[in-house]
Design a protein around this motif. Structure first.
Motif, PDB file in Angstrom:
ATOM      1  N   TYR A 153      40.827  31.251  10.538  1.00 43.95           N
ATOM      2  CA  TYR A 153      41.355  32.579  10.844  1.00 43.95           C
ATOM      3  C   TYR A 153      40.530  33.148  11.987  1.00 43.95           C
ATOM      4  CZ  TYR A 153      43.463  32.124   6.216  1.00 43.95           C
ATOM      5  OH  TYR A 153      44.170  31.674   5.138  1.00 43.95           O
ATOM      6  N   ASP A 154      41.168  33.363  13.129  1.00 50.39           N
ATOM      7  CA  ASP A 154      40.455  33.889  14.289  1.00 50.39           C
ATOM      8  C   ASP A 154      40.105  35.351  14.089  1.00 50.39           C
ATOM      9  OD1 ASP A 154      40.552  31.499  15.657  1.00 50.39           O
ATOM     10  OD2 ASP A 154      42.386  31.992  16.734  1.00 50.39           O
ATOM     11  N   LEU A 155      38.878  35.685  14.449  1.00 51.32           N
ATOM     12  CA  LEU A 155      38.415  37.066  14.455  1.00 51.32           C
ATOM     13  C   LEU A 155      38.275  37.495  15.912  1.00 51.32           C
ATOM     14  CD1 LEU A 155      35.715  36.630  11.686  1.00 51.32           C
ATOM     15  CD2 LEU A 155      37.987  37.636  11.431  1.00 51.32           C
ATOM     16  N   PRO A 156      38.205  38.799  16.208  1.00 55.36           N
ATOM     17  CA  PRO A 156      38.114  39.238  17.607  1.00 55.36           C
ATOM     18  C   PRO A 156      36.896  38.639  18.319  1.00 55.36           C
ATOM     19  CG  PRO A 156      38.596  41.092  16.181  1.00 55.36           C
ATOM     20  CD  PRO A 156      38.303  39.925  15.282  1.00 55.36           C
ATOM     21  N   SER A 157      37.093  38.210  19.550  1.00 55.47           N
ATOM     22  CA  SER A 157      35.993  37.655  20.339  1.00 55.47           C
ATOM     23  C   SER A 157      35.246  38.789  21.028  1.00 55.47           C
ATOM     24  CB  SER A 157      36.516  36.654  21.368  1.00 55.47           C
ATOM     25  OG  SER A 157      37.373  37.290  22.270  1.00 55.47           O
ATOM     26  N   SER A 158      34.060  38.476  21.527  1.00 57.95           N
ATOM     27  CA  SER A 158      33.254  39.484  22.210  1.00 57.95           C
ATOM     28  C   SER A 158      32.428  38.817  23.302  1.00 57.95           C
ATOM     29  CB  SER A 158      32.327  40.204  21.216  1.00 57.95           C
ATOM     30  OG  SER A 158      31.416  39.283  20.656  1.00 57.95           O
ATOM     31  N   ILE A 159      31.967  39.626  24.239  1.00 60.41           N
ATOM     32  CA  ILE A 159      31.036  39.164  25.268  1.00 60.41           C
ATOM     33  C   ILE A 159      29.752  39.943  25.057  1.00 60.41           C
ATOM     34  CG2 ILE A 159      30.544  39.074  27.725  1.00 60.41           C
ATOM     35  CD1 ILE A 159      33.483  38.567  28.202  1.00 60.41           C
ATOM     36  N   SER A 160      28.644  39.230  24.972  1.00 61.75           N
ATOM     37  CA  SER A 160      27.391  39.863  24.586  1.00 61.75           C
ATOM     38  C   SER A 160      26.250  39.356  25.435  1.00 61.75           C
ATOM     39  CB  SER A 160      27.102  39.569  23.112  1.00 61.75           C
ATOM     40  OG  SER A 160      25.829  40.022  22.765  1.00 61.75           O
ATOM     41  N   ASN A 161      25.309  40.218  25.706  1.00 65.16           N
ATOM     42  CA  ASN A 161      24.035  39.833  26.300  1.00 65.16           C
ATOM     43  C   ASN A 161      22.945  40.720  25.713  1.00 65.16           C
ATOM     44  OD1 ASN A 161      22.410  38.233  27.865  1.00 65.16           O
ATOM     45  ND2 ASN A 161      22.610  39.496  29.675  1.00 65.16           N
ATOM     46  N   ASN A 162      23.162  41.161  24.463  1.00 65.65           N
ATOM     47  CA  ASN A 162      22.240  42.127  23.892  1.00 65.65           C
ATOM     48  C   ASN A 162      21.148  41.504  23.037  1.00 65.65           C
ATOM     49  OD1 ASN A 162      23.942  41.358  21.880  1.00 65.65           O
ATOM     50  ND2 ASN A 162      24.433  43.399  21.161  1.00 65.65           N
ATOM     51  N   PHE A 163      21.089  40.184  22.937  1.00 65.51           N
ATOM     52  CA  PHE A 163      19.979  39.557  22.250  1.00 65.51           C
ATOM     53  C   PHE A 163      18.896  39.240  23.268  1.00 65.51           C
ATOM     54  CE2 PHE A 163      23.474  38.210  19.345  1.00 65.51           C
ATOM     55  CZ  PHE A 163      23.053  38.946  18.254  1.00 65.51           C
ATOM     56  N   PRO A 164      17.679  39.693  23.029  1.00 68.55           N
ATOM     57  CA  PRO A 164      16.609  39.445  24.006  1.00 68.55           C
ATOM     58  C   PRO A 164      16.193  37.977  24.014  1.00 68.55           C
ATOM     59  CG  PRO A 164      15.751  40.591  22.083  1.00 68.55           C
ATOM     60  CD  PRO A 164      17.240  40.512  21.905  1.00 68.55           C
ATOM     61  N   SER A 165      15.610  37.566  25.132  1.00 62.41           N
ATOM     62  CA  SER A 165      15.153  36.178  25.224  1.00 62.41           C
ATOM     63  C   SER A 165      13.891  35.997  24.379  1.00 62.41           C
ATOM     64  CB  SER A 165      14.901  35.797  26.674  1.00 62.41           C
ATOM     65  OG  SER A 165      13.892  36.593  27.222  1.00 62.41           O
ATOM     66  N   GLY A 166      13.603  34.747  24.075  1.00 61.18           N
ATOM     67  CA  GLY A 166      12.471  34.417  23.221  1.00 61.18           C
ATOM     68  C   GLY A 166      12.966  33.884  21.895  1.00 61.18           C
ATOM     69  N   CYS A 167      12.028  33.510  21.033  1.00 59.92           N
ATOM     70  CA  CYS A 167      12.370  32.995  19.709  1.00 59.92           C
ATOM     71  C   CYS A 167      12.195  34.109  18.690  1.00 59.92           C
ATOM     72  CB  CYS A 167      11.486  31.811  19.358  1.00 59.92           C
ATOM     73  SG  CYS A 167      11.777  30.374  20.412  1.00 59.92           S
ATOM     74  N   ARG A 168      13.205  34.335  17.880  1.00 59.12           N
ATOM     75  CA  ARG A 168      13.162  35.423  16.911  1.00 59.12           C
ATOM     76  C   ARG A 168      14.246  35.256  15.870  1.00 59.12           C
ATOM     77  NH1 ARG A 168      12.486  39.774  20.248  1.00 59.12           N
ATOM     78  NH2 ARG A 168      12.070  38.372  21.936  1.00 59.12           N
ATOM     79  N   ALA A 169      14.171  36.095  14.845  1.00 56.23           N
ATOM     80  CA  ALA A 169      15.204  36.175  13.813  1.00 56.23           C
ATOM     81  C   ALA A 169      15.741  37.594  13.840  1.00 56.23           C
ATOM     82  CB  ALA A 169      14.629  35.843  12.448  1.00 56.23           C
ATOM     83  N   VAL A 170      17.046  37.749  13.970  1.00 54.30           N
ATOM     84  CA  VAL A 170      17.661  39.075  14.013  1.00 54.30           C
ATOM     85  C   VAL A 170      18.779  39.137  12.980  1.00 54.30           C
ATOM     86  CG1 VAL A 170      17.148  39.493  16.457  1.00 54.30           C
ATOM     87  CG2 VAL A 170      19.282  38.429  15.834  1.00 54.30           C
ATOM     88  N   THR A 171      18.966  40.336  12.460  1.00 52.55           N
ATOM     89  CA  THR A 171      20.089  40.563  11.559  1.00 52.55           C
ATOM     90  C   THR A 171      21.288  40.957  12.398  1.00 52.55           C
ATOM     91  OG1 THR A 171      18.614  41.273   9.803  1.00 52.55           O
ATOM     92  CG2 THR A 171      20.925  41.922   9.619  1.00 52.55           C
ATOM     93  N   VAL A 172      22.362  40.206  12.262  1.00 44.00           N
ATOM     94  CA  VAL A 172      23.591  40.469  13.006  1.00 44.00           C
ATOM     95  C   VAL A 172      24.601  41.058  12.033  1.00 44.00           C
ATOM     96  CG1 VAL A 172      25.439  39.446  14.372  1.00 44.00           C
ATOM     97  CG2 VAL A 172      23.126  38.527  14.536  1.00 44.00           C
ATOM     98  N   THR A 173      25.104  42.231  12.364  1.00 46.78           N
ATOM     99  CA  THR A 173      26.132  42.861  11.550  1.00 46.78           C
ATOM    100  C   THR A 173      27.373  43.017  12.405  1.00 46.78           C
ATOM    101  OG1 THR A 173      24.462  44.049  10.279  1.00 46.78           O
ATOM    102  CG2 THR A 173      26.717  44.886  10.171  1.00 46.78           C
ATOM    103  N   VAL A 174      28.466  42.462  11.924  1.00 41.14           N
ATOM    104  CA  VAL A 174      29.722  42.532  12.669  1.00 41.14           C
ATOM    105  C   VAL A 174      30.816  43.069  11.755  1.00 41.14           C
ATOM    106  CG1 VAL A 174      29.188  40.691  14.298  1.00 41.14           C
ATOM    107  CG2 VAL A 174      30.262  40.115  12.159  1.00 41.14           C
ATOM    108  N   PRO A 175      31.698  43.926  12.295  1.00 47.63           N
ATOM    109  CA  PRO A 175      32.866  44.304  11.500  1.00 47.63           C
ATOM    110  C   PRO A 175      33.760  43.076  11.384  1.00 47.63           C
ATOM    111  CG  PRO A 175      32.925  45.325  13.681  1.00 47.63           C
ATOM    112  CD  PRO A 175      31.657  44.566  13.576  1.00 47.63           C
ATOM    113  N   LEU A 176      34.075  42.693  10.178  1.00 46.38           N
ATOM    114  CA  LEU A 176      34.785  41.425   9.982  1.00 46.38           C
ATOM    115  C   LEU A 176      36.259  41.511  10.354  1.00 46.38           C
ATOM    116  CD1 LEU A 176      33.774  38.713   9.334  1.00 46.38           C
ATOM    117  CD2 LEU A 176      34.186  39.098   6.949  1.00 46.38           C
ATOM    118  N   ASN A 177      36.881  42.678  10.262  1.00 45.00           N
ATOM    119  CA  ASN A 177      38.291  42.829  10.642  1.00 45.00           C
ATOM    120  C   ASN A 177      39.136  41.660  10.121  1.00 45.00           C
ATOM    121  OD1 ASN A 177      37.668  45.183  12.054  1.00 45.00           O
ATOM    122  ND2 ASN A 177      37.277  44.050  13.926  1.00 45.00           N
ATOM    123  N   VAL A 178      39.039  41.423   8.854  1.00 47.19           N
ATOM    124  CA  VAL A 178      39.728  40.289   8.242  1.00 47.19           C
ATOM    125  C   VAL A 178      41.238  40.518   8.296  1.00 47.19           C
ATOM    126  CG1 VAL A 178      40.012  38.989   6.108  1.00 47.19           C
ATOM    127  CG2 VAL A 178      37.772  39.883   6.734  1.00 47.19           C
TER     128      VAL A 178
END
Length: 144
Positions: free
Chosen positions: A81-106
């Protein structure tokens, strides 16, 4: 042959050789702008209703800030089931762990059950090449 014609031909030959070297570099250079350090990504939201936000922890190493990424997400349970696509550059460079929250729009056609999200990303690393990757999340449950 005139000296100016020889200079012109030498200049044109130099441009052609330099362009060929640049194209060869663009085609064979082993780009790796991003790597996931864990797979599958850990899901925070183990159960959710249609319309709720979906959260997961992405552990990654990003090696460039210059290139935006096109992200396509799909819900997978045997069907995609395709969900809406996005274009992003908001993750900073380097190695890290981030919590990603997306509206699922199921989509309303999705039934309750166990799913995982397939994340497909594309980096346009130069005018001739696109670098692609696929990542997955852990399984989670959609309840109505």
């Amino acid at each position: 042959m005139s000296i100016w014609i020889k200079i012109y031909l030498g200049f044109c030959g130099t441009i052609i050789i330099a362009g060929g070297l640049l194209v060869t570099f663009w085609l064979v250079y082993p780009y790796e702008p991003f790597t996931a350090t864990t797979q599958p990504f850990k899901v925070i939201t183990k159960q959710l209703h249609i319309g709720e936000d979906f959260s997961y922890i992405a552990e990654y190493c990003k090696y460039t800030d210059a290139v935006p990424i096109k992200v396509l997400r799909q819900l997978i349970d045997g069907y995609a089931y395709d969900l809406p696509s996005s274009i992003s550059n908001n993750f900073p460079s380097g190695c890290r762990a981030v919590t990603v929250t997306v509206p699922l729009n199921v989509p309303s056609t999705v039934h309750h059950g166990t799913y995982h999200v397939l994340i497909t990303g594309s980096y346009q690393v130069n005018p001739l090449r696109t670098w692609n990757y696929q990542l997955e999340t852990e399984e989670f449950e959609i309840i109505k």
